[in-house]
Write a protein that holds these residues in place. Structure first.
Motif, PDB file in Angstrom:
ATOM      1  N   THR A  25       0.738  -1.273   0.031  1.00  0.00           N
ATOM      2  CA  THR A  25      -0.112  -0.026   0.123  1.00  0.00           C
ATOM      3  C   THR A  25       0.785   1.326  -0.114  1.00  0.00           C
ATOM      4  N   ARG A  26       1.868   1.157   0.834  1.00  0.00           N
ATOM      5  CA  ARG A  26       2.732   2.543   0.990  1.00  0.00           C
ATOM      6  C   ARG A  26       3.702   2.700  -0.238  1.00  0.00           C
ATOM      7  N   VAL A  27       3.854   1.574  -0.967  1.00  0.00           N
ATOM      8  CA  VAL A  27       4.639   1.831  -2.267  1.00  0.00           C
ATOM      9  C   VAL A  27       3.845   1.970  -3.267  1.00  0.00           C
ATOM     10  N   VAL A  28       2.653   1.867  -3.420  1.00  0.00           N
ATOM     11  CA  VAL A  28       1.877   2.489  -4.265  1.00  0.00           C
ATOM     12  C   VAL A  28       1.419   3.637  -4.240  1.00  0.00           C
ATOM     13  N   GLU A  29       1.358   4.240  -2.915  1.00  0.00           N
ATOM     14  CA  GLU A  29       0.972   5.647  -2.536  1.00  0.00           C
ATOM     15  C   GLU A  29       2.198   6.341  -3.270  1.00  0.00           C
ATOM     16  N   HIS A  30       3.531   6.041  -2.671  1.00  0.00           N
ATOM     17  CA  HIS A  30       4.536   6.725  -3.111  1.00  0.00           C
ATOM     18  C   HIS A  30       4.812   6.969  -4.534  1.00  0.00           C
ATOM     19  N   ILE A  31       4.678   5.725  -5.127  1.00  0.00           N
ATOM     20  CA  ILE A  31       4.674   5.874  -6.651  1.00  0.00           C
ATOM     21  C   ILE A  31       3.593   6.801  -7.276  1.00  0.00           C
ATOM     22  N   ARG A  32       2.532   6.673  -6.617  1.00  0.00           N
ATOM     23  CA  ARG A  32       1.501   7.816  -7.297  1.00  0.00           C
ATOM     24  C   ARG A  32       1.761   9.173  -7.054  1.00  0.00           C
ATOM     25  N   TYR A  33       2.202   9.485  -5.972  1.00  0.00           N
ATOM     26  CA  TYR A  33       2.721  10.935  -5.708  1.00  0.00           C
ATOM     27  C   TYR A  33       3.762  11.418  -6.518  1.00  0.00           C
ATOM     28  N   SER A  34       4.879  10.362  -6.552  1.00  0.00           N
ATOM     29  CA  SER A  34       5.855  10.646  -7.541  1.00  0.00           C
ATOM     30  C   SER A  34       5.622  10.759  -8.937  1.00  0.00           C
ATOM     31  N   LEU A  35       4.772  10.122  -9.487  1.00  0.00           N
ATOM     32  CA  LEU A  35       4.222   9.970 -10.965  1.00  0.00           C
ATOM     33  C   LEU A  35       3.481  11.390 -11.029  1.00  0.00           C
ATOM     34  N   GLU A  36       2.461  11.749 -10.063  1.00  0.00           N
ATOM     35  CA  GLU A  36       1.772  12.901 -10.442  1.00  0.00           C
ATOM     36  C   GLU A  36       2.730  13.998 -10.397  1.00  0.00           C
ATOM     37  N   ALA A  37       3.763  14.131  -9.493  1.00  0.00           N
ATOM     38  CA  ALA A  37       4.596  15.293  -9.332  1.00  0.00           C
ATOM     39  C   ALA A  37       5.479  15.423 -10.640  1.00  0.00           C
ATOM     40  N   ALA A 153      15.252  14.438 -12.343  1.00  0.00           N
ATOM     41  CA  ALA A 153      13.957  15.066 -11.705  1.00  0.00           C
ATOM     42  C   ALA A 153      13.240  13.804 -10.722  1.00  0.00           C
ATOM     43  N   ALA A 154      13.028  12.688 -11.368  1.00  0.00           N
ATOM     44  CA  ALA A 154      12.271  11.673 -10.926  1.00  0.00           C
ATOM     45  C   ALA A 154      13.135  10.984  -9.933  1.00  0.00           C
ATOM     46  N   ILE A 155      14.355  10.950  -9.753  1.00  0.00           N
ATOM     47  CA  ILE A 155      15.106  10.157  -8.501  1.00  0.00           C
ATOM     48  C   ILE A 155      14.952  11.582  -7.545  1.00  0.00           C
ATOM     49  N   GLN A 156      14.721  12.583  -7.733  1.00  0.00           N
ATOM     50  CA  GLN A 156      14.901  13.518  -6.639  1.00  0.00           C
ATOM     51  C   GLN A 156      13.482  13.670  -6.077  1.00  0.00           C
ATOM     52  N   ILE A 157      12.443  13.763  -6.908  1.00  0.00           N
ATOM     53  CA  ILE A 157      11.176  13.240  -6.515  1.00  0.00           C
ATOM     54  C   ILE A 157      10.898  12.039  -5.459  1.00  0.00           C
ATOM     55  N   VAL A 158      11.427  10.933  -6.044  1.00  0.00           N
ATOM     56  CA  VAL A 158      10.906   9.604  -5.495  1.00  0.00           C
ATOM     57  C   VAL A 158      11.784   9.868  -4.041  1.00  0.00           C
ATOM     58  N   SER A 159      12.938  10.595  -3.789  1.00  0.00           N
ATOM     59  CA  SER A 159      13.728  10.755  -2.608  1.00  0.00           C
ATOM     60  C   SER A 159      12.967  11.763  -1.621  1.00  0.00           C
ATOM     61  N   THR A 160      12.390  12.653  -2.193  1.00  0.00           N
ATOM     62  CA  THR A 160      11.687  13.678  -1.493  1.00  0.00           C
ATOM     63  C   THR A 160      10.195  13.425  -1.124  1.00  0.00           C
ATOM     64  N   ALA A 161       9.729  12.737  -1.820  1.00  0.00           N
ATOM     65  CA  ALA A 161       8.117  12.319  -1.769  1.00  0.00           C
ATOM     66  C   ALA A 161       7.965  11.997  -0.363  1.00  0.00           C
ATOM     67  N   THR A 162       8.879  11.491   0.454  1.00  0.00           N
ATOM     68  CA  THR A 162       8.755  11.230   1.997  1.00  0.00           C
ATOM     69  C   THR A 162       7.981  12.483   2.661  1.00  0.00           C
ATOM     70  N   ILE A 163       8.141  13.588   2.275  1.00  0.00           N
ATOM     71  CA  ILE A 163       7.777  14.849   3.003  1.00  0.00           C
ATOM     72  C   ILE A 163       6.112  14.752   2.976  1.00  0.00           C
ATOM     73  N   ALA A 164       5.484  13.904   2.107  1.00  0.00           N
ATOM     74  CA  ALA A 164       4.040  13.569   2.130  1.00  0.00           C
ATOM     75  C   ALA A 164       3.588  13.160   3.747  1.00  0.00           C
ATOM     76  N   ALA A 165       4.550  12.483   4.265  1.00  0.00           N
ATOM     77  CA  ALA A 165       3.903  12.136   5.730  1.00  0.00           C
ATOM     78  C   ALA A 165       4.072  13.194   6.609  1.00  0.00           C
ATOM     79  N   TYR A 166       4.603  14.123   6.465  1.00  0.00           N
ATOM     80  CA  TYR A 166       4.667  15.395   7.441  1.00  0.00           C
ATOM     81  C   TYR A 166       3.332  16.026   7.535  1.00  0.00           C
TER      82      TYR A 166
END
Length: 222
Positions: A25-37, A153-166
């Protein structure tokens, strides 16, 4: 306890593979945030980079804008946007897009500008329209560098999308934030490992895309 022990304990715990807080579930969420950004950043950065690169104008302005955007602290921008707009996915997208646009924009501009001028002049000499020159002559030759900008850009987003949890959203940052709060370092290390693996997978995906979309002649010339 070492890092490898934490990693083994995290991934061997069956509780981490099921439910709303499970790894799938968490992986799918992370991928969705990353792809949208990434999609939003590409929609902004690619057209501007292609047009300005084709006409050779605005390079200095692009460089200064990119430098200013990269200087913005992503987490600080997130806090500012949340204070202004409230919680939700939208405020998370803004700092991620701001982070991703500069490498896409600048790399696309430089990629188009680096195309052999003689091939462009020859196309103009045949009476080809500017839009056709851009998409049939310049874009195929510039594609490897453009993809490198998207990859960065994709790698930066994937690495930084953890901020969504904040701001109470999901994704792999949920393990890191919750783990720190609970002092559950097994969860922190597990979440960080998943983010690192996803970044490596992103590299592999863009390598495959380049192999499928870039012509062999252009690959050999790069």
């Amino acid at each position: 306890m070492n890092v490898l022990h934490f990693i083994n304990a995290f991934f061997s715990d069956s509780a981490h593979w099921h439910g709303y807080d499970g790894i799938p579930t968490r992986v799918v969420e992370h991928i969705r945030y990353s792809l949208e950004a990434l999609a939003l950043a590409a929609v902004i950065g690619l057209p501007i980079g292609l047009v300005t690169g084709h006409y050779g104008r605005g390079g200095n302005t692009l460089a200064m804008t990119a430098t200013a955007a990269r200087a913005l602290p992503t987490f600080g921008l997130l806090v500012l946007v949340v204070t202004w707009l409230g919680f939700g996915l939208g405020p998370v997208m803004i700092p991620l897009v701001v982070l991703a646009v500069p490498p896409i924009l600048v790399t696309t501009y430089e990629a188009v500008r680096s195309v052999d001028p003689s091939s462009v002049d020859a196309a103009r000499g045949t009476g080809m329209q500017e839009s056709r020159i851009l998409f049939t002559v310049e874009l195929p030759a510039a594609l490897p560098l453009i993809l490198s900008g998207l990859r960065s850009a994709a790698i930066q987003i994937v690495s930084t999308a953890t901020i969504a949890a904040y701001v109470g959203l999901g994704g792999l940052g949920r393990y890191i934030i919750d783990g720190l709060y609970q002092r559950d370092y097994e969860k922190v290390v597990g979440g960080a490992t998943l983010v690192a693996v996803m970044a490596l997978v992103t590299l592999g995906v863009f390598w495959a895309i380049a192999r499928l979309t870039v012509s062999p002649g252009v690959r050999r010339a790069v």
